[in-house]
Design a protein around this motif. Structure first.
Motif, PDB file in Angstrom:
ATOM      1  N   THR A 170     -31.143 -56.745 -77.170  1.00  0.00           N
ATOM      2  CA  THR A 170     -31.044 -55.288 -77.250  1.00  0.00           C
ATOM      3  C   THR A 170     -29.799 -54.790 -76.505  1.00  0.00           C
ATOM      4  O   THR A 170     -29.511 -55.221 -75.392  1.00  0.00           O
ATOM      5  CB  THR A 170     -32.297 -54.594 -76.654  1.00  0.00           C
ATOM      6  OG1 THR A 170     -32.443 -54.949 -75.280  1.00  0.00           O
ATOM      7  CG2 THR A 170     -33.561 -54.966 -77.394  1.00  0.00           C
ATOM      8  N   LEU A 208     -15.908 -59.782 -68.502  1.00  0.00           N
ATOM      9  CA  LEU A 208     -17.177 -59.049 -68.650  1.00  0.00           C
ATOM     10  C   LEU A 208     -18.131 -59.365 -67.520  1.00  0.00           C
ATOM     11  O   LEU A 208     -18.841 -58.494 -67.031  1.00  0.00           O
ATOM     12  CB  LEU A 208     -17.852 -59.477 -69.951  1.00  0.00           C
ATOM     13  CG  LEU A 208     -17.769 -58.531 -71.128  1.00  0.00           C
ATOM     14  CD1 LEU A 208     -18.592 -59.083 -72.275  1.00  0.00           C
ATOM     15  CD2 LEU A 208     -18.287 -57.146 -70.752  1.00  0.00           C
ATOM     16  N   ASP A 250     -28.565 -64.227 -69.023  1.00  0.00           N
ATOM     17  CA  ASP A 250     -27.526 -63.209 -68.897  1.00  0.00           C
ATOM     18  C   ASP A 250     -26.324 -63.840 -68.199  1.00  0.00           C
ATOM     19  O   ASP A 250     -26.459 -64.795 -67.438  1.00  0.00           O
ATOM     20  CB  ASP A 250     -28.030 -62.004 -68.093  1.00  0.00           C
ATOM     21  CG  ASP A 250     -27.192 -60.752 -68.356  1.00  0.00           C
ATOM     22  OD1 ASP A 250     -27.602 -59.929 -69.203  1.00  0.00           O
ATOM     23  OD2 ASP A 250     -26.113 -60.609 -67.745  1.00  0.00           O
ATOM     24  N   LEU A 251     -25.170 -63.254 -68.456  1.00  0.00           N
ATOM     25  CA  LEU A 251     -23.933 -63.710 -67.799  1.00  0.00           C
ATOM     26  C   LEU A 251     -23.932 -63.396 -66.315  1.00  0.00           C
ATOM     27  O   LEU A 251     -23.315 -64.104 -65.521  1.00  0.00           O
ATOM     28  CB  LEU A 251     -22.760 -62.907 -68.362  1.00  0.00           C
ATOM     29  CG  LEU A 251     -21.901 -63.366 -69.499  1.00  0.00           C
ATOM     30  CD1 LEU A 251     -20.710 -62.425 -69.604  1.00  0.00           C
ATOM     31  CD2 LEU A 251     -21.461 -64.797 -69.337  1.00  0.00           C
ATOM     32  N   SER A 252     -24.595 -62.283 -65.939  1.00  0.00           N
ATOM     33  CA  SER A 252     -24.368 -61.711 -64.610  1.00  0.00           C
ATOM     34  C   SER A 252     -25.517 -61.995 -63.634  1.00  0.00           C
ATOM     35  O   SER A 252     -26.639 -61.508 -63.826  1.00  0.00           O
ATOM     36  CB  SER A 252     -24.188 -60.186 -64.758  1.00  0.00           C
ATOM     37  OG  SER A 252     -24.497 -59.528 -63.562  1.00  0.00           O
ATOM     38  N   GLY A 291     -26.372 -67.659 -68.202  1.00  0.00           N
ATOM     39  CA  GLY A 291     -25.919 -68.377 -69.388  1.00  0.00           C
ATOM     40  C   GLY A 291     -25.126 -67.460 -70.296  1.00  0.00           C
ATOM     41  O   GLY A 291     -25.170 -66.235 -70.155  1.00  0.00           O
ATOM     42  N   GLN A 310     -22.890 -66.884 -76.231  1.00  0.00           N
ATOM     43  CA  GLN A 310     -22.046 -67.511 -77.253  1.00  0.00           C
ATOM     44  C   GLN A 310     -22.165 -69.032 -77.231  1.00  0.00           C
ATOM     45  O   GLN A 310     -21.592 -69.725 -78.068  1.00  0.00           O
ATOM     46  CB  GLN A 310     -20.590 -67.092 -77.030  1.00  0.00           C
ATOM     47  CG  GLN A 310     -20.439 -65.575 -77.061  1.00  0.00           C
ATOM     48  CD  GLN A 310     -19.272 -65.077 -76.242  1.00  0.00           C
ATOM     49  OE1 GLN A 310     -18.408 -64.429 -76.789  1.00  0.00           O
ATOM     50  NE2 GLN A 310     -19.189 -65.371 -74.963  1.00  0.00           N
TER      51      GLN A 310
END
Ligand code: SAM
Length: 210
Positions: free
Chosen positions: A117, A12, A74-76, A99, A102
């Motif tokens: 959201t 992802l 956010d992951l990205s 970050g 999960q």
């Protein structure tokens, strides 16, 4: 084909690194057609120390009330870079960091409000993400969610079932999820909940028991 949650999360991250430059343009369309005033509804209920999980490009920033202290994860990194520019453009003081929803990189009971959201449809283990949101909320703290969910109308549910494999394959987007189920199983007290657009969109406000 990735098998574990961490393989799927890595995958992802690569997807969002690639999609970041076009996200705002694409999302503008879906906001008009599906989500209406959903961002305003969610953000206007936030107060105090606020964590926005999977903050993306920061499209919620204009809707927070003055005086909230906002942290976004956010992951990205590519999505966060756009969020940084948006916050600076608005003159908003937002702390942004990379970050995983999960496994939130914050101690327990750190926030008065957690907002998420249009991302629980995307995070690989949505149940774990909601458990993490509960962990970082203070007792009595508020969880605010907006997402597309499994439709309440039979016709739209049938359409979603047909589209689900394509949606997952091309955008890692799950159409048949219902975050409310995890919110209830985590013991949150739902204060307000609304479904609209044939029950495809749900927004809710819930409290962590005090
Ligand atoms: C559809 S976008 C939504 C962005 C933003 N919340 C909004 O309302 O426009 C999904 C976002 O979730 C983020 N995401 C997906 N899985 C995540 C995870 N495990 N932890 C943190 N962010 C995640 C993606 O990087 C992407 O920015």
């Amino acid at each position: 084909m990735p098998k574990t949650v961490s393989e799927e999360t890595e995958r992802l991250k690569r997807v969002w690194e690639r999609e970041a430059p076009t996200y705002d343009r694409r999302m503008g369309f879906f906001e008009r057609v599906l989500f209406g005033d959903g961002r305003e509804w969610v953000c206007s209920r936030a107060s105090g120390e606020v964590l926005e999980v999977a903050v993306g490009t920061g499209r919620n920033f204009p809707f927070y009330p003055q005086g909230v202290r906002l942290t976004g994860i956010d992951l990205s990194p590519a999505m966060l870079e756009i969020a940084r520019k948006r916050a600076d453009g608005l003159g908003a003081n937002v702390y942004l960091r990379e970050g995983d929803a999960q496994e939130l990189p914050f101690p327990g009971t750190s926030f008065e409000t957690v907002v998420c959201t249009l991302s629980l449809c995307n995070i690989p283990d949505d149940r774990r993400a909601i458990a993490e949101m509960k962990r970082v909320l203070r007792p009595g703290g508020r969880l605010l969610l907006l997402d597309h969910v499994r439709a309440s109308s039979k016709v739209w549910l049938a359409v979603q079932r047909v589209l689900e494999p394509l949606s997952w394959r091309f955008s890692r987007d799950h159409l048949l999820r219902r975050p409310l189920e995890h919110v209830l199983s985590e013991g949150f007290e739902v204060e307000q909940r609304e479904r609209y657009k044939a029950g495809i969109v749900e927004r809710l406000s819930a409290r962590k028991p005090g």
